[in-house]
Design an enzyme around this catalytic site. Sequence first.
Site, PDB file in Angstrom:
ATOM      1  N   ASN A   1       0.794  -1.256   0.083  1.00  0.00           N
ATOM      2  CA  ASN A   1       0.106  -0.104   0.049  1.00  0.00           C
ATOM      3  C   ASN A   1       0.967   1.230   0.111  1.00  0.00           C
ATOM      4  O   ASN A   1       1.548   1.655   1.013  1.00  0.00           O
ATOM      5  CB  ASN A   1      -0.807   0.078   1.231  1.00  0.00           C
ATOM      6  CG  ASN A   1      -1.910   1.007   1.303  1.00  0.00           C
ATOM      7  OD1 ASN A   1      -1.824   2.021   0.413  1.00  0.00           O
ATOM      8  ND2 ASN A   1      -2.766   1.127   2.298  1.00  0.00           N
TER       9      ASN A   1
ATOM     10  N   HIS B   1     -13.111   2.631   0.482  1.00  0.00           N
ATOM     11  CA  HIS B   1     -13.405   1.822   1.493  1.00  0.00           C
ATOM     12  C   HIS B   1     -13.668   0.396   0.948  1.00  0.00           C
ATOM     13  O   HIS B   1     -14.458  -0.392   1.548  1.00  0.00           O
ATOM     14  CB  HIS B   1     -13.895   2.168   2.519  1.00  0.00           C
ATOM     15  CG  HIS B   1     -13.280   3.176   3.527  1.00  0.00           C
ATOM     16  ND1 HIS B   1     -14.117   4.164   3.881  1.00  0.00           N
ATOM     17  CD2 HIS B   1     -11.942   3.685   3.619  1.00  0.00           C
ATOM     18  CE1 HIS B   1     -13.425   5.336   4.376  1.00  0.00           C
ATOM     19  NE2 HIS B   1     -12.093   4.999   4.146  1.00  0.00           N
TER      20      HIS B   1
ATOM     21  N   HIS C   1     -17.927   1.499   8.268  1.00  0.00           N
ATOM     22  CA  HIS C   1     -16.578   1.512   8.463  1.00  0.00           C
ATOM     23  C   HIS C   1     -16.041   2.971   9.060  1.00  0.00           C
ATOM     24  O   HIS C   1     -16.299   4.219   8.692  1.00  0.00           O
ATOM     25  CB  HIS C   1     -15.826   1.550   7.140  1.00  0.00           C
ATOM     26  CG  HIS C   1     -14.045   1.715   6.931  1.00  0.00           C
ATOM     27  ND1 HIS C   1     -13.638   0.647   6.727  1.00  0.00           N
ATOM     28  CD2 HIS C   1     -13.398   2.791   7.226  1.00  0.00           C
ATOM     29  CE1 HIS C   1     -12.052   1.056   6.676  1.00  0.00           C
ATOM     30  NE2 HIS C   1     -12.304   2.306   7.159  1.00  0.00           N
TER      31      HIS C   1
ATOM     32  N   ASN D   1     -13.310  -0.444  18.099  1.00  0.00           N
ATOM     33  CA  ASN D   1     -12.843  -0.310  19.532  1.00  0.00           C
ATOM     34  C   ASN D   1     -13.807   0.754  20.345  1.00  0.00           C
ATOM     35  O   ASN D   1     -13.563   0.976  21.450  1.00  0.00           O
ATOM     36  CB  ASN D   1     -11.234   0.519  19.461  1.00  0.00           C
ATOM     37  CG  ASN D   1     -10.439  -0.598  18.681  1.00  0.00           C
ATOM     38  OD1 ASN D   1     -10.539  -1.768  19.401  1.00  0.00           O
ATOM     39  ND2 ASN D   1     -10.121  -0.286  17.889  1.00  0.00           N
TER      40      ASN D   1
HETATM   41  P1  AMP Z   1      -8.435   3.900  11.597  1.00  0.00           P
HETATM   42  O1  AMP Z   1      -8.254   5.069  10.598  1.00  0.00           O
HETATM   43  O2  AMP Z   1      -9.015   2.834  11.127  1.00  0.00           O
HETATM   44  O3  AMP Z   1      -6.932   3.399  12.207  1.00  0.00           O
HETATM   45  O4  AMP Z   1      -9.044   4.472  12.717  1.00  0.00           O
HETATM   46  C1  AMP Z   1      -8.409   5.725  13.560  1.00  0.00           C
HETATM   47  C2  AMP Z   1      -9.579   6.062  14.517  1.00  0.00           C
HETATM   48  O5  AMP Z   1      -9.860   4.746  15.444  1.00  0.00           O
HETATM   49  C3  AMP Z   1      -9.246   7.417  15.527  1.00  0.00           C
HETATM   50  O6  AMP Z   1     -10.062   8.309  15.628  1.00  0.00           O
HETATM   51  C4  AMP Z   1      -8.941   6.713  16.855  1.00  0.00           C
HETATM   52  O7  AMP Z   1      -9.077   7.478  18.023  1.00  0.00           O
HETATM   53  C5  AMP Z   1      -9.922   5.734  16.851  1.00  0.00           C
HETATM   54  N1  AMP Z   1      -9.765   4.618  17.991  1.00  0.00           N
HETATM   55  C6  AMP Z   1      -8.614   3.729  17.984  1.00  0.00           C
HETATM   56  N2  AMP Z   1      -8.794   2.884  19.181  1.00  0.00           N
HETATM   57  C7  AMP Z   1      -9.784   3.421  19.883  1.00  0.00           C
HETATM   58  C8  AMP Z   1     -10.430   3.126  21.293  1.00  0.00           C
HETATM   59  N3  AMP Z   1     -10.095   2.034  21.671  1.00  0.00           N
HETATM   60  N4  AMP Z   1     -11.393   3.724  21.390  1.00  0.00           N
HETATM   61  C9  AMP Z   1     -11.932   4.851  20.632  1.00  0.00           C
HETATM   62  N5  AMP Z   1     -11.511   5.148  19.429  1.00  0.00           N
HETATM   63  C10 AMP Z   1     -10.403   4.358  18.978  1.00  0.00           C
END
Ligand code: AMP
Length: 397
Positions: free
Chosen positions: A7, A179, A208, A334
């Site tokens: 990527n 996505h 997503h 999460n």
């Molecule tokens: P991604 O682009 O899929 O890596 O997602 C990034 C987002 O996921 C960011 O806004 C992070 O704050 C959120 N994120 C990651 N871990 C957690 C968690 N344990 N609780 C809440 N948000 C999370």
Amino acid sequence: MNVLVINSGSSSLKYQLIDMPNESVKANGLIERIGAENAKITYKKEGFKTSNELPIKNHEEALTQMNSLLMDKQFGVISNKNVIKIVGHRVVHGGQSFSKTVEITQDVKSKIQSLCTLAPLHNPLNLKGIEVAERVFSKAQQVAVFDTAFLQSLPQKAYQFAIPKSFLEDEDIRAYGFHGTSHKYVSEKAQVFLKSKNQPNSKLISIHLGNGCSMTAIKNGKAIDHSMGFGPANGLIMGTRAGDIDQSVIFYLIDKLGYSAEQVNNILLKESGMLGLTGSNDLRDIQQQAEAGNEDCQLALEMNAYRIKKYIGAYTVALNGLDAIVFTAGIGENSALMRELVCKDMDVLGLQIDQSKNQLTSKESRDISKANSKAKILVIPSNEELEIAKQAYKISN
Ligand code: AMP
């Protein structure tokens, strides 16, 4: 068979070496700050992790460095680069030309090049990654997996904008969506929970939620509607992107407040969304501050969940029913709070979240709905790299 997934971004390159068809990850990592004196290369395999700072001039050098790690006598996982049989590339925009994964030929590269106008920030870099990989892994088959491909099944009533139709016919201006690889992966995994692998009537909504956010309505395994559009700006409230907005605001900013079109674009893509509402684009910070009583953060979470709810309503109608909603990506996987806010007061659809299941943290796919919920509420970790490897392996076998 060894499948290398790449990527490629402007100054970074993510890689993953996957043994197919048993889907086991042999090694993975990230190369950051390509072009700088202090580029950083990270390499992981089971039970081992290393990272190193060194000058890396360009993407070709980055792949060569990655190769040295993969072949390292002490902690490497392959003996020589020719054991990599397939290189699977993530390509962001396949336009109307690509509705499925393809082997890369000169003609495919020309088409990806011609689509650079539609995805100027991504396609040129993806193409660069392909050209470099062709040189470094000259014995491997090169395969392109498009983010837009899964969404090419949208019917015209969903993808066409209600503007003069010549814009579609002459300029390909329409909704493409993004996505797609993630939506495809999680929707296929969801089938297992629906126990309807052989039943062609599934009605799913995949959600997503990462830094970028999008939703897809999926009927019988085919995408029928999607929240992003011509670019990755439309739809849900994202980390720094506004999502749906009345275009009158854009013209007011330009005509009355004197912003340039470029500034407005920058505001909508980089300074809006959760960042614009709260000062942070990291949902973890926002949740903490909301809990501590910050009203901006509380409202931003409500707004975010409300937008998702509206799309769930619209897509349930588009699907004429609902078997399951699927949460995925950083926030979807999460954030128990965001899932709770989205599923709250959804009696009209019979969606019932099980609070204790929702609170459990896990890296596994799981059903967090109550037994009497009319539609299931699923959490399915996305794995775009594995999906790329699966598709690349499939077309070469
Ligand atoms: P991604 O682009 O899929 O890596 O997602 C990034 C987002 O996921 C960011 O806004 C992070 O704050 C959120 N994120 C990651 N871990 C957690 C968690 N344990 N609780 C809440 N948000 C999370």
